[in-house]
Design a protein around this motif. Structure first.
Motif, mmCIF file in Angstrom:
data_model
loop_
_atom_site.group_PDB
_atom_site.id
_atom_site.type_symbol
_atom_site.label_atom_id
_atom_site.label_comp_id
_atom_site.label_asym_id
_atom_site.label_seq_id
_atom_site.Cartn_x
_atom_site.Cartn_y
_atom_site.Cartn_z
ATOM 1 N N ALA A 207 0.822 -1.216 0.000
ATOM 2 C CA ALA A 207 0.000 0.000 0.000
ATOM 3 C C ALA A 207 0.853 1.262 0.000
ATOM 4 O O ALA A 207 0.421 2.316 -0.487
ATOM 5 C CB ALA A 207 -0.936 -0.009 1.207
ATOM 6 N N ILE A 210 1.142 3.023 -3.273
ATOM 7 C CA ILE A 210 0.037 3.888 -3.717
ATOM 8 C C ILE A 210 0.134 5.271 -3.081
ATOM 9 O O ILE A 210 0.060 6.292 -3.762
ATOM 10 C CB ILE A 210 -1.347 3.300 -3.374
ATOM 11 C CG1 ILE A 210 -1.552 1.932 -4.007
ATOM 12 C CG2 ILE A 210 -2.441 4.266 -3.842
ATOM 13 C CD1 ILE A 210 -2.966 1.418 -3.845
ATOM 14 N N ARG A 220 -3.580 9.311 -10.410
ATOM 15 C CA ARG A 220 -3.669 7.864 -10.463
ATOM 16 C C ARG A 220 -3.081 7.390 -11.793
ATOM 17 O O ARG A 220 -3.498 7.869 -12.848
ATOM 18 C CB ARG A 220 -5.130 7.421 -10.352
ATOM 19 C CG ARG A 220 -5.314 5.915 -10.273
ATOM 20 C CD ARG A 220 -6.759 5.531 -10.471
ATOM 21 N NE ARG A 220 -7.572 5.782 -9.292
ATOM 22 C CZ ARG A 220 -8.046 4.809 -8.495
ATOM 23 N NH1 ARG A 220 -7.794 3.555 -8.755
ATOM 24 N NH2 ARG A 220 -8.797 5.118 -7.457
ATOM 25 N N GLU A 233 -0.911 -3.727 -4.747
ATOM 26 C CA GLU A 233 -1.782 -2.561 -4.571
ATOM 27 C C GLU A 233 -1.600 -1.558 -5.707
ATOM 28 O O GLU A 233 -2.557 -0.969 -6.209
ATOM 29 C CB GLU A 233 -1.517 -1.886 -3.217
ATOM 30 C CG GLU A 233 -2.153 -2.589 -2.033
ATOM 31 C CD GLU A 233 -1.331 -3.771 -1.531
ATOM 32 O OE1 GLU A 233 -0.285 -4.098 -2.137
ATOM 33 O OE2 GLU A 233 -1.743 -4.376 -0.518
ATOM 34 N N GLU A 236 -3.394 -2.845 -8.679
ATOM 35 C CA GLU A 236 -4.832 -2.714 -8.461
ATOM 36 C C GLU A 236 -5.276 -1.263 -8.672
ATOM 37 O O GLU A 236 -6.331 -0.994 -9.259
ATOM 38 C CB GLU A 236 -5.129 -3.163 -7.023
ATOM 39 C CG GLU A 236 -6.582 -3.326 -6.673
ATOM 40 C CD GLU A 236 -6.770 -3.633 -5.176
ATOM 41 O OE1 GLU A 236 -5.772 -3.900 -4.471
ATOM 42 O OE2 GLU A 236 -7.923 -3.567 -4.730
ATOM 43 N N TYR A 237 -4.439 -0.349 -8.225
ATOM 44 C CA TYR A 237 -4.738 1.086 -8.320
ATOM 45 C C TYR A 237 -4.808 1.532 -9.785
ATOM 46 O O TYR A 237 -5.739 2.226 -10.204
ATOM 47 C CB TYR A 237 -3.638 1.831 -7.571
ATOM 48 C CG TYR A 237 -3.854 3.289 -7.283
ATOM 49 C CD1 TYR A 237 -5.021 3.758 -6.681
ATOM 50 C CD2 TYR A 237 -2.841 4.220 -7.548
ATOM 51 C CE1 TYR A 237 -5.177 5.102 -6.374
ATOM 52 C CE2 TYR A 237 -2.986 5.562 -7.235
ATOM 53 C CZ TYR A 237 -4.156 5.994 -6.661
ATOM 54 O OH TYR A 237 -4.299 7.329 -6.354
ATOM 55 N N ALA A 240 -7.752 -0.029 -11.815
ATOM 56 C CA ALA A 240 -9.067 0.544 -11.518
ATOM 57 C C ALA A 240 -9.284 1.894 -12.186
ATOM 58 O O ALA A 240 -10.380 2.442 -12.150
ATOM 59 C CB ALA A 240 -9.243 0.676 -10.002
#
Lengths: 303, 303
Positions: A207, A210, A220, A233, A236-237, A240
């Motif tokens: 994490a 991020i 992002r 993470e 995933e960030y 998305a």
């Protein structure tokens, strides 16, 4: 385009992303890459650890008594069991002491000198040649589409910065890694920074990647590439984001590189990254099947 | 060149620096600017505090009981004595709660909405018109010489990022300020960041500006501009670079702006910046004498 990539589902997915990039506003074209095992080889040992052991040998040559320290003794003996039991964190912290009380500029020079002389122990080539050619091609295609490319590494920020421009065309302000603390020094007149042996905050994995990306970039990313649970993470960030793509490198090539299950340097009990990737439907790149060449010194395969 | 600058020693010093810029390698052309009082007006109140009080009024309209809280009561009453006694830190922390638990994107929108509607209480113009025209000219000249321009503010990173591109042509990754902590949230499915009401580390003033610059940029700037003791270390750091220039804005113009001695938002007992500047021989810009115009809405003076 992407000549070192075989015709494969992963190449198609990357090409589809590149094709659609024109729909992303230029200011949002942010791509982030993990470094170890994603842009360059991390086996049989992290290159940064090779560097630190090189520093250790130089220090012991000057001050032989250092060899008696437990962490250093295990490293010099190549006792990976003992190193494993002590943990990478403890060993790395001990090694950081060898680079303390110098300026970032002096540290930078030391890293460059290491890379000028060192060779990969199995491949026998300078570490610069241990970069993954398909990833360099991908960086080139992203940059041709006006992406800003960042390296987000679990390794030391300054270590990666020293080679980022030469190895990847990535300037210092586009490198984010694990950071040491600095202290101000005026003992020589003008103010300057000196490295300490304290790591500033938690390692840049999981994490932390991020929040670090947000802190440094403020947007992002729409593209992320990684290879271990330390990148989960971050992947995933990016995945998305609108039109986002997450790419995972699977080290399944014992012939040309290494075959191993990637693990995060500092995280325990995490889900294997290939399981995470399958669960999320991320793009997995098989080194063995999807890359016609891994390194410049490989012969190209057909496919 | 620099049409809003009068013929003066400070203009000559800036022009000499710009003339010599071609001798600096392009990758080292890093310029850093403080924001409040350096790029835009910080009186009669920090613009960020105006924004937060605007948020407070909106929150009280929804939840009137908030008006009873000590920090909020003082702010709503405009009781600057009470605010001063509580300290900017405590008051700002209380206000940060009003922006917690939202995404950075939602915060960004809120800031933009504020700037679209708000007016400077004395000048009656949108805050965008409270930027210093001579500094915008200087940024333009630096950029024409391939400088990377960064804003290094004691204010909130996200607050400045929301307007950085529009106000200064500075993208989010070139803004460094005081940072809030974020937390990861998956309650809506995809991973996202949410603001907390905790400030992450010390305010970005004083020595923190140097370590932050190194963390984010990784190079020593060759140009810095500031106006308060919170900028002293950053100015010292840039001035000590080869060919480096440090510029201090002296707010001595009660007619067109304000006449006041700048102080750091969060630092006590520091040397007044004009004394530091004199001791180091930095370039001091008198707003009254060295700027033909301060704002776009000023008539140009001859000189």
């Amino acid at each position: 385009m992407l000549p070192s990539w075989s015709e494969s589902a992963s190449r198609s997915s990357v090409l589809a992303f590149l094709d659609a990039a024109s729909e992303i506003p230029p200011s949002e074209r942010i791509a982030v890459f993990d470094n170890d095992g994603t842009l360059w080889c991390e086996k049989p040992e992290y290159i940064q650890l090779e560097f630190l052991v090189d520093r250790l040998r130089a220090a012991v040559a000057r001050s032989p008594e250092l060899a008696g320290r437990e962490e250093y003794r295990a490293l010099l003996a190549g006792d990976s069991t003992a190193v494993g039991e002590m943990g990478l964190q403890r060993v790395a912290t001990a090694l950081l002491e060898l680079c303390a009380d110098i300026t970032p500029e002096a540290f930078d020079r030391t890293v460059r000198e290491f890379f000028a002389a060192a060779r990969h122990r199995d491949h026998g080539v300078p570490f610069r040649q241990m970069r993954y050619r398909p990833m360099l091609e991908l960086i080139g295609e992203l940059r041709a589409r006006e992406f800003s490319v960042f390296v987000v590494s679990g390794g030391g920020t300054e270590f990666v910065r020293a080679i980022g421009d030469d190895f990847y065309g990535v300037p210092p302000q586009n490198v984010l890694g694990t950071e040491v603390e600095y202290r101000l020094d005026r003992s020589t007149g003008a103010v300057r920074l000196l490295r300490t042996n304290n790591v500033a905050g938690p390692p840049n994995e999981g994490a932390v990647k991020i929040t670090g990306i947000h802190r440094m970039i403020g947007r992002r990313p729409v593209f992320a590439a990684g290879n271990s649970a330390g990148d989960a993470e971050m992947l995933e960030y990016a995945a998305a984001a609108d039109g986002g793509l997450a790419v995972v490198v699977d080290h399944d090539d014992a012939d040309r590189e290494y075959a191993y299950a990637s693990v995060a340097g500092s995280l325990d009990d995490t889900e294997p990254i290939l399981e995470t990737a399958a669960r999320h439907g991320w793009t997995v790149v098989s080194m063995a099947d999807d890359w016609r060449r891994v390194f410049d010194h490989d012969e190209a395969r057909h496919g």
